[in-house]
Structures are given as structure tokens and as C-alpha cells.
Design a protein around this motif. Structure first.
Motif, PDB file in Angstrom:
ATOM      1  N   TRP A 257       0.689  -1.231   0.080  1.00  0.00           N
ATOM      2  CA  TRP A 257       0.110   0.046   0.013  1.00  0.00           C
ATOM      3  C   TRP A 257       0.553   1.609   0.103  1.00  0.00           C
ATOM      4  N   LYS A 258       0.745   2.592  -0.768  1.00  0.00           N
ATOM      5  CA  LYS A 258       1.693   3.500  -0.647  1.00  0.00           C
ATOM      6  C   LYS A 258       0.060   4.681  -0.214  1.00  0.00           C
ATOM      7  N   LEU A 259       1.080   5.637   0.855  1.00  0.00           N
ATOM      8  CA  LEU A 259       0.179   6.347   1.640  1.00  0.00           C
ATOM      9  C   LEU A 259      -0.164   7.444   1.198  1.00  0.00           C
ATOM     10  N   ASN A 260      -1.435   7.751   1.919  1.00  0.00           N
ATOM     11  CA  ASN A 260      -1.373   9.594   0.844  1.00  0.00           C
ATOM     12  C   ASN A 260      -1.730   9.125  -0.207  1.00  0.00           C
ATOM     13  N   GLU A 261      -1.248   7.997  -1.607  1.00  0.00           N
ATOM     14  CA  GLU A 261      -1.749   8.142  -3.275  1.00  0.00           C
ATOM     15  C   GLU A 261      -3.088   7.151  -3.727  1.00  0.00           C
ATOM     16  N   GLN A 262      -3.023   7.196  -4.686  1.00  0.00           N
ATOM     17  CA  GLN A 262      -4.164   6.690  -5.329  1.00  0.00           C
ATOM     18  C   GLN A 262      -3.618   4.573  -5.589  1.00  0.00           C
ATOM     19  N   ASN A 263      -4.578   4.291  -4.961  1.00  0.00           N
ATOM     20  CA  ASN A 263      -3.791   2.631  -4.725  1.00  0.00           C
ATOM     21  C   ASN A 263      -4.736   2.095  -5.904  1.00  0.00           C
ATOM     22  N   LYS A 264      -4.564   1.351  -6.776  1.00  0.00           N
ATOM     23  CA  LYS A 264      -5.411   0.370  -7.913  1.00  0.00           C
ATOM     24  C   LYS A 264      -5.009  -0.775  -7.383  1.00  0.00           C
ATOM     25  N   LEU A 265      -6.149  -1.547  -6.596  1.00  0.00           N
ATOM     26  CA  LEU A 265      -6.438  -2.731  -6.628  1.00  0.00           C
ATOM     27  C   LEU A 265      -6.924  -4.020  -7.918  1.00  0.00           C
ATOM     28  N   THR A 266      -6.219  -4.765  -8.496  1.00  0.00           N
ATOM     29  CA  THR A 266      -7.030  -5.457 -10.052  1.00  0.00           C
ATOM     30  C   THR A 266      -6.756  -6.689  -9.671  1.00  0.00           C
ATOM     31  N   MET A 267      -8.055  -7.405 -10.497  1.00  0.00           N
ATOM     32  CA  MET A 267      -8.832  -9.014 -10.259  1.00  0.00           C
ATOM     33  C   MET A 267      -9.015  -9.313 -11.647  1.00  0.00           C
ATOM     34  N   GLU A 268      -8.200  -9.910 -11.729  1.00  0.00           N
ATOM     35  CA  GLU A 268      -8.116 -10.675 -13.605  1.00  0.00           C
ATOM     36  C   GLU A 268      -8.846 -12.042 -13.091  1.00  0.00           C
ATOM     37  N   PHE A 269      -9.624 -12.118 -14.150  1.00  0.00           N
ATOM     38  CA  PHE A 269     -10.593 -13.752 -14.147  1.00  0.00           C
ATOM     39  C   PHE A 269     -10.232 -14.793 -15.647  1.00  0.00           C
ATOM     40  N   ILE A 270      -9.824 -15.826 -15.388  1.00  0.00           N
ATOM     41  CA  ILE A 270      -9.469 -15.941 -16.856  1.00  0.00           C
ATOM     42  C   ILE A 270      -9.901 -17.827 -16.559  1.00  0.00           C
ATOM     43  N   TYR A 271     -11.044 -18.568 -17.418  1.00  0.00           N
ATOM     44  CA  TYR A 271     -11.959 -19.257 -17.088  1.00  0.00           C
ATOM     45  C   TYR A 271     -11.214 -20.873 -18.273  1.00  0.00           C
ATOM     46  N   ASP A 272     -11.548 -22.047 -18.025  1.00  0.00           N
ATOM     47  CA  ASP A 272     -12.011 -22.919 -18.262  1.00  0.00           C
ATOM     48  C   ASP A 272     -12.450 -23.654 -18.860  1.00  0.00           C
ATOM     49  N   LYS A 273     -12.009 -24.544 -20.009  1.00  0.00           N
ATOM     50  CA  LYS A 273     -13.584 -24.160 -21.686  1.00  0.00           C
ATOM     51  C   LYS A 273     -15.152 -24.395 -20.931  1.00  0.00           C
ATOM     52  N   ASN A 274     -14.889 -25.368 -19.944  1.00  0.00           N
ATOM     53  CA  ASN A 274     -17.252 -25.229 -19.452  1.00  0.00           C
ATOM     54  C   ASN A 274     -17.622 -23.558 -19.085  1.00  0.00           C
ATOM     55  N   GLN A 275     -16.275 -22.362 -19.345  1.00  0.00           N
ATOM     56  CA  GLN A 275     -16.540 -21.247 -18.645  1.00  0.00           C
ATOM     57  C   GLN A 275     -16.710 -21.328 -17.400  1.00  0.00           C
ATOM     58  N   ASN A 276     -15.963 -21.682 -16.430  1.00  0.00           N
ATOM     59  CA  ASN A 276     -15.947 -22.020 -15.087  1.00  0.00           C
ATOM     60  C   ASN A 276     -14.755 -21.247 -15.198  1.00  0.00           C
ATOM     61  N   VAL A 277     -14.439 -19.884 -13.981  1.00  0.00           N
ATOM     62  CA  VAL A 277     -13.738 -19.446 -13.729  1.00  0.00           C
ATOM     63  C   VAL A 277     -12.157 -20.896 -13.177  1.00  0.00           C
ATOM     64  N   ARG A 278     -11.604 -20.544 -13.717  1.00  0.00           N
ATOM     65  CA  ARG A 278     -10.054 -21.526 -13.013  1.00  0.00           C
ATOM     66  C   ARG A 278      -9.265 -20.389 -12.412  1.00  0.00           C
ATOM     67  N   GLU A 279      -8.659 -19.467 -12.858  1.00  0.00           N
ATOM     68  CA  GLU A 279      -7.933 -19.466 -11.610  1.00  0.00           C
ATOM     69  C   GLU A 279      -8.108 -16.902 -11.861  1.00  0.00           C
ATOM     70  N   ILE A 280      -8.205 -16.397 -10.630  1.00  0.00           N
ATOM     71  CA  ILE A 280      -8.859 -15.247 -10.162  1.00  0.00           C
ATOM     72  C   ILE A 280      -6.951 -15.416  -9.743  1.00  0.00           C
ATOM     73  N   LYS A 281      -6.326 -13.463 -10.779  1.00  0.00           N
ATOM     74  CA  LYS A 281      -5.173 -12.905 -10.759  1.00  0.00           C
ATOM     75  C   LYS A 281      -5.376 -11.600  -9.776  1.00  0.00           C
ATOM     76  N   TYR A 282      -4.591 -11.609  -8.496  1.00  0.00           N
ATOM     77  CA  TYR A 282      -5.073 -10.362  -8.122  1.00  0.00           C
ATOM     78  C   TYR A 282      -3.116  -9.783  -8.266  1.00  0.00           C
ATOM     79  N   ILE A 283      -3.726  -8.233  -8.019  1.00  0.00           N
ATOM     80  CA  ILE A 283      -2.627  -7.619  -8.757  1.00  0.00           C
ATOM     81  C   ILE A 283      -3.150  -6.330  -7.970  1.00  0.00           C
ATOM     82  N   ILE A 284      -1.433  -5.980  -7.005  1.00  0.00           N
ATOM     83  CA  ILE A 284      -1.751  -4.378  -6.251  1.00  0.00           C
ATOM     84  C   ILE A 284      -0.786  -3.311  -7.681  1.00  0.00           C
TER      85      ILE A 284
END
Length: 348
Positions: A306-333
Motif C-alpha cells: 500500500w502507498k500511503l496518501n496516494e491512489q492505489n489500484k487493486l486489480t482482479m483478472e478472471f481466467i476461465y476453463d473450457k466449460n466457462q467456469n473460472v479456473r483462476e483469479i489473479k490479484y494485482i496491486i
């Protein structure tokens, strides 16, 4: 397994919210699900396990959280949790009749701790009881005792009217009561200390009040506003003002504002067609970041990055399998990848 943990899991499984209309979904105690478009994203946050799933493994940052196994009808038969060196501390084994759960046996280190039985009238759960198994340390004798015992009553529309628990002497010690209008919209809930009242504009909930029964004082109120497509655009509760924006009726933007200090959190949602592929959150206030459970980041990564007193960006990216189920969520700060949630699904 605590009563709170059991109820939370049970209610989560029963919660139903539709994006194009506001409905009141009831758990075993008539728990109302308030109109919230974020709930419609839950099938994107986590896999929507249906008939055909053989096993499901949930991993956070390389740590196995749980393993579940299913029969060919889609019923969870075994769940393993809290792993220590690849061995599960907790194990739940479920039995079913016509896809209705009839029994759950709960083990800790392979020692039976409790059995919960469920009884139904038609498909309505009308009684459930958890029996504890207690082993004497010196004699190894096993005794049993009732830990939790609940009864539920319904109206002709299968809405819960009352739910109550009894103690070992069969005396009621918790009572929940529910009232509805002629269209079966929930109007009033009564429990030990609280009374909840609901108001509607047409079929859509406009207000909810929580009243402290001891003195009749108002503890909290929630108000809702909708657009012409009947999508929720504003929500105001005790702590936050929240605004929702849409694109082609898909939730696109959320703005949270803390009433105490006007601290803000902006959430942007990105899609490929109708599939959610990314969520970005911007805020300066670390205490504001997980205002919705689906957005929670691991606190150790969050604090270190975390960066104090600054704007912080939190990102979640979703990757799906062949059955359209989520197989991975990536957490990016702040544009740096930190860890993933992995959902390993085996199909029949």
C-alpha cells in the motif's frame, strides 16, 4: 463447527438474486437478501458448479483451502478443509435423498464430532438437529448430546413464517418470525433484539429499517433507488453511499463513499461479451478497499504494497476453463501481480 459458520454456509447456498428484478430470497431463517447488483457477479467470482462436476479444489496462493467431491447428480458428498501437510483437519460427509441433504457427519482428525440430520415436508426444510459426540479422555467412552435443534414452519406459498430452536429441555430459546403482504413480499422480521421492516415501490424494495426492540430506537436504515430499467442505481446505509452505473444493463461502475469522512472507492468492471474478465479498484483508504466480500485481497500483501496518501489500484483478472467456469483469479496491486486463487475442477 459453529452455528454461525453453519448458517453462513447454508444461507449462501440458498441466496438467489436476479439482475433484472429485485426478489427476496430466503435462507432457512427467512434471511432477506437485499437488492444488490454485486450479487449477480458471484457466479463470475467463483465457479458455478453444476451436474457433471466430479471434484473441486480451492487454492489460495498455493495453499489448499478445500477439496470437494460430488456424485453424478451434482451433490457434494465429501468436503475436506484446513489442510496440514496435505492432510485435511476437517472432513464433512453428506447423504442425500432425491438431492435433498439428509445427513452430514463432521470429523476432526478423523474423529467423529457431530452428525446433523435434516427433515423435509415436500422440499421445505422443517427440522434440523446436530448431535455432538463427546469422548471421555480417561475411559474413551463416547456420549452424545444435542448441540443445535431447529424447527421451521411455512405458509401456503412456501415462505418461512417461524423458525425456532429448542434447548435440551425442549424449551424455545431463539425465535424468528416473518410477515408478508398479499403478494408474498417480506414486510416484517422479528428476532430476539431486532425488528426489520421493509417498504416497496411496486415490486421493488425501497427501504429497510432495523429497529432495536428494547427501546424502539432506529439502529439503521437502507434506502434504494432504481433507474427506468429497474436496476439499482443508488444505495444509502448507515456507513456508505453507493452509486451503480451500467452499460447495456451490465454493471459497469461502482462508487462507494464513506459517510464519516467522504473517503471514496471506485470500482470499474470489464467484460468480454457477457463474461466478466477484470475488476479495477481505485482508493486512497486501505480500510475502504474490501467493502464488498468479493473484493477482498489478502491483508499481508495489501499492507506491504500500500502507498500511503496516494491512489492505489487493486486489480482482479478472471481466467476461465473450457466449460466457462473460472479456473483462476489473479490479484494485482498497483500493477504488480501478487498471487492467485485457483479453482481446479474435474468433470465426469
Amino acid at each position: 463447527m459453529s452455528l454461525h459458520f453453519f448458517l453462513k454456509r447454508f444461507l449462501t447456498c440458498l441466496a438467489i438474486v436476479l439482475s433484472h428484478q429485485v426478489t427476496i430470497a430466503q435462507g432457512p431463517f427467512g434471511e432477506s437478501v437485499l437488492p444488490d447488483p454485486l450479487k449477480t457477479l458471484e457466479s463470475s467470482f467463483y465457479p458455478n458448479l453444476k451436474k457433471g462436476t466430479k471434484s473441486f479444489v480451492y487454492v489460495i496462493d498455493k495453499d489448499t483451502i478445500s477439496k470437494s467431491f460430488y456424485d453424478k447428480s451434482g451433490n457434494e458428498t465429501v468436503k475436506l478443509e484446513e489442510f496440514r501437510k496435505n492432510k485435511a483437519l476437517y472432513r464433512s460427509e453428506n447423504k442425500y435423498s432425491n438431492s435433498l441433504k439428509t445427513e452430514t457427519a463432521f470429523y476432526v482428525n478423523d474423529i467423529l464430532q457431530s452428525k446433523t440430520t435434516y427433515k423435509y415436508v415436500n422440499t421445505n426444510l422443517v427440522e434440523w438437529e446436530r448431535i455432538k459426540y463427546n469422548k471421555d479422555a480417561r475411559s474413551s467412552a463416547v456420549t452424545t448430546s444435542t448441540d443445535v435443534h431447529w424447527f421451521l414452519n411455512y405458509n401456503k406459498s412456501n415462505k418461512i413464517l417461524t423458525a425456532y430452536s429448542v434447548d435440551a429441555a425442549n424449551v424455545k430459546n431463539q425465535v424468528y418470525e416473518y410477515s408478508y403482504d398479499s403478494d408474498n413480499k417480506l414486510l416484517l422480521t422479528n428476532e430476539l433484539q431486532w425488528q426489520d421492516k421493509y417498504e416497496y415501490q411496486g415490486n421493488f424494495m425501497s427501504k429497510k429499517y432495523r429497529i432495536f426492540k428494547n427501546d424502539g430506537s432506529l439502529y439503521d436504515s437502507v434506502e434504494f433507488k432504481y433507474n427506468d430499467d429497474n436496476l439499482l442505481i443508488e444505495k444509502s446505509d448507515k456507513y456508505y453511499n453507493t452509486r451503480f452505473g451500467y452499460d447495456s444493463k451490465k454493471l459497469k461502475h461502482i462508487h462507494y463513499e464513506k459517510k464519516a469522512n467522504s473517503a471514496g472507492l471506485d470500482v470499474e468492471l470489464f467484460y468480454a461479451g457477457n463474461q466478466l474478465i477484470k475488476i479495477e479498484m481505485l482508493t486512497k483508504d486501505i480500510k475502504l478497499s474490501p467493502v464488498y466480500p468479493g473484493f477482498i485481497f489478502k491483508s499481508d500483501y495489501l499492507i506491504r504494497s500500500w502507498k500511503l496518501n496516494e491512489q492505489n489500484k487493486l486489480t482482479m483478472e478472471f481466467i476461465y476453463d473450457k466449460n466457462q467456469n473460472v479456473r483462476e483469479i489473479k490479484y494485482i496491486i498497483n500493477d504488480v501481480y501478487k498471487y492467485s486463487k485457483d479453482f481446479l475442477i474435474e468433470y465426469y
